[in-house]
Design a protein around this motif. Structure first.
Motif, PDB file in Angstrom:
ATOM      1  N   THR A   1       3.544  26.409  13.926  1.00  0.00           N
ATOM      2  CA  THR A   1       3.274  27.221  15.106  1.00  0.00           C
ATOM      3  C   THR A   1       2.301  28.344  14.779  1.00  0.00           C
ATOM      4  OG1 THR A   1       5.510  26.787  15.908  1.00  0.00           O
ATOM      5  CG2 THR A   1       4.332  28.626  16.910  1.00  0.00           C
TER       6      THR A   1
ATOM      7  N   ALA B   1      12.304  32.838  17.230  1.00  0.00           N
ATOM      8  CA  ALA B   1      11.087  32.165  17.686  1.00  0.00           C
ATOM      9  C   ALA B   1      10.028  32.071  16.592  1.00  0.00           C
ATOM     10  CB  ALA B   1      10.511  32.896  18.886  1.00  0.00           C
TER      11      ALA B   1
ATOM     12  N   THR C   1      10.499  30.987  13.526  1.00  0.00           N
ATOM     13  CA  THR C   1      10.851  29.988  12.518  1.00  0.00           C
ATOM     14  C   THR C   1       9.589  29.229  12.127  1.00  0.00           C
ATOM     15  OG1 THR C   1      13.052  29.763  13.474  1.00  0.00           O
ATOM     16  CG2 THR C   1      12.300  27.991  12.021  1.00  0.00           C
ATOM     17  N   ASP C   2       9.343  29.174  10.836  1.00  0.00           N
ATOM     18  CA  ASP C   2       8.088  28.600  10.336  1.00  0.00           C
ATOM     19  C   ASP C   2       8.399  27.536   9.300  1.00  0.00           C
ATOM     20  OD1 ASP C   2       5.429  28.174   9.829  1.00  0.00           O
ATOM     21  OD2 ASP C   2       5.114  30.027   8.701  1.00  0.00           O
TER      22      ASP C   2
ATOM     23  N   GLU D   1      13.593  25.077  14.755  1.00  0.00           N
ATOM     24  CA  GLU D   1      12.580  25.229  15.807  1.00  0.00           C
ATOM     25  C   GLU D   1      12.715  24.179  16.908  1.00  0.00           C
ATOM     26  OE1 GLU D   1      10.593  22.971  12.376  1.00  0.00           O
ATOM     27  OE2 GLU D   1      12.121  24.506  12.676  1.00  0.00           O
TER      28      GLU D   1
ATOM     29  N   ASP E   1      12.233  32.757  21.906  1.00  0.00           N
ATOM     30  CA  ASP E   1      12.833  31.430  21.731  1.00  0.00           C
ATOM     31  C   ASP E   1      13.740  31.156  22.936  1.00  0.00           C
ATOM     32  OD1 ASP E   1      14.251  33.593  20.696  1.00  0.00           O
ATOM     33  OD2 ASP E   1      15.439  32.366  19.345  1.00  0.00           O
TER      34      ASP E   1
ATOM     35  N   THR F   1      19.702  31.977  16.980  1.00  0.00           N
ATOM     36  CA  THR F   1      18.540  32.059  17.857  1.00  0.00           C
ATOM     37  C   THR F   1      18.980  32.590  19.217  1.00  0.00           C
ATOM     38  OG1 THR F   1      18.740  29.842  18.819  1.00  0.00           O
ATOM     39  CG2 THR F   1      17.560  30.017  16.736  1.00  0.00           C
TER      40      THR F   1
END
Length: 440
Positions: A2, A241, A243-244, A251, A347, A367
């Motif tokens: 993202t 939101a 989260t990578d 995600e 998120d 989340t």
């Protein structure tokens, strides 16, 4: 992967207190609990656990407060976005619902305690939250809300048009709901203050340390970064939101929605005495919300959600925001400009309360702060600390759920909801002979 909105364009990036010195993780570290994500949720969880004597390591992919915790609107409104208190009790069960309500409605007070205990310079003011009624029919719904929050022990009351004008300086409101415990702050300064508090409490906090994988090694977890790893008994993903990756599929549980935020030039002192003189957080009361408050410099910081041209056509968006603001407060000068404009990520999911997802033995993700990030992220630290210390799931303020994908309709659901709210409000205003705001 993202792509997130630019971080250095925000008002908060330009005005926040300096960040404490932090470095990336290098080599192997062993710890009781590892937390992934250096936002409000992750850092308050770390502080709560250290206060209980638990060894904690925290990994942040960028810098503390990089995500929603450093770029939100800065209001600390300890309420639930859409869910009623009775609806929460029905959905979660009476006991669990009451536990969550008690924590969330005290979220601003908890933030005030962190700010006081760790002497965080973050422009904190706890002057209240006002939600207005722009048409007579709205007063009935606000009365129910005021009564339900008062019954839960909150300083909550319905106010009439005269008191609404005294507090807000606007003649548009037929009355409104005042929650005196609401507050506002500089969100990035609060984040950086919490980072200092973590270090002060003995948390090993590493920035620029994105978790790239998590694997089980016997009864423990190994969380890997580019230059090191953490071996831990338990871990918490508190990335929301932002989260990578990391291989845990967190995600997949939400869809990203990007709110828009803007800040005016500093308003003259005589204008500030007439516009929101109570210096709290303002909500205009429409379903398609318009929320605003001051920062330390006397700028009005506003937030809305993109809809149609709004958020995509920049000249139109800036004019629309000013037209809406001056419709509510004609005292705002015509030549007012937007010095800052930025966006963030939320998120979004089908419920508007936080969610805890099981990721495996001794691992959980959190989340869904749903636009109430400051109080919600602050209060979640206690819930996640309870989980990490093996409080039985039935006694937690939130259930631990099975990881599940967000339904496909969430990709367009929030936009459709905004359109529906706008249509509903516009029709109600026309029936009641009430003037519509600009660009309704």
């Amino acid at each position: 992967m993202t792509t997130f909105s630019p971080f250095n364009e925000t008002l908060w990036h330009a005005t926040a207190i300096p960040a404490p010195a932090m470095t990336p993780l290098e080599g192997e570290v062993s710890t009781d609990v590892c937390i992934v994500g250096g936002g409000y949720t992750g850092m308050t969880t770390a502080i709560e656990l250290r206060r209980r004597g638990v060894e904690v390591t925290l990994l942040e992919a960028q810098e503390a407060g990089f995500g929603g915790s450093g770029r939100n609107a800065g209001h600390c409104t300890p309420t639930f976005v859409l869910a009623s208190l009775d609806g929460l009790r029905q959905a979660l069960g009476r006991e669990r619902g009451d536990r969550l309500i008690a924590r969330q409605t005290k979220g601003a007070d908890m933030a005030a305690e962190f700010i006081r205990d760790y002497q965080i310079d973050c422009e904190w003011k706890q002057n209240g939250f006002f939600q207005g009624a722009l048409m007579p029919s709205t007063m009935e719904a606000l009365e129910q809300k005021a009564e339900s929050y008062a019954a839960a022990g909150c300083p909550s009351s319905l106010i009439d048009a005269a008191e609404a004008e005294r507090l807000t300086g606007s003649t548009r409101f037929y009355g409104g709901w005042l929650l005196k415990s609401g507050g506002h702050l500089n969100p990035l300064s609060y984040s950086r203050g919490l980072a200092r508090a973590c270090i002060q409490e003995g948390v090993r906090l590493y920035t620029e340390s994105r978790m790239i994988d998590a694997v089980r090694e016997g009864a423990k977890w190994r969380l890997k970064t580019a230059e090191g790893s953490v071996l831990c008994d338990k871990f918490v993903m508190a990335t929301g939101a932002y989260t990578d990756g990391g291989g845990m599929q967190v995600e997949k549980t939400y869809k990203i929605w990007r709110p828009l935020l803007a800040a005016t030039n500093p308003l003259p002192a005589d204008v500030r005495k007439q516009v929101v003189p109570f210096d709290g957080t303002m909500h205009d009361g429409r379903g398609d919300i318009f929320v605003y408050k001051y920062n330390r410099e006397g700028r009005l910081v506003v937030s809305m959600f993109p809809r149609g041209k709004r958020g995509h056509d920049m000249p139109f968006t800036r004019q629309m925001l000013l037209d809406r603001l001056r419709w509510l407060h004609p005292q705002v000068p015509e030549h007012t400009v937007w010095d800052y404009y930025w966006m963030g990520e939320l998120d979004m999911q089908k419920t508007t309360i936080p969610r805890l997802y099981a990721l495996g033995p001794g691992a959980v993700a959190c989340t869904g702060l749903s636009g109430r990030g400051v109080p919600t992220g602050t209060m979640l630290g206690g819930i996640l600390a309870d989980w990490a210390q093996d409080v039985p799931e039935t006694e937690l303020a939130l259930p631990v759920e099975k990881l599940s994908k967000a339904p496909p309709y969430m990709a367009i659901g929030p936009q459709l909801m905004l359109h529906w709210y706008a249509i509903k409000d516009n029709l109600a205003a026309k029936r009641q002979g009430v003037e519509l705001p600009p660009h309704p």
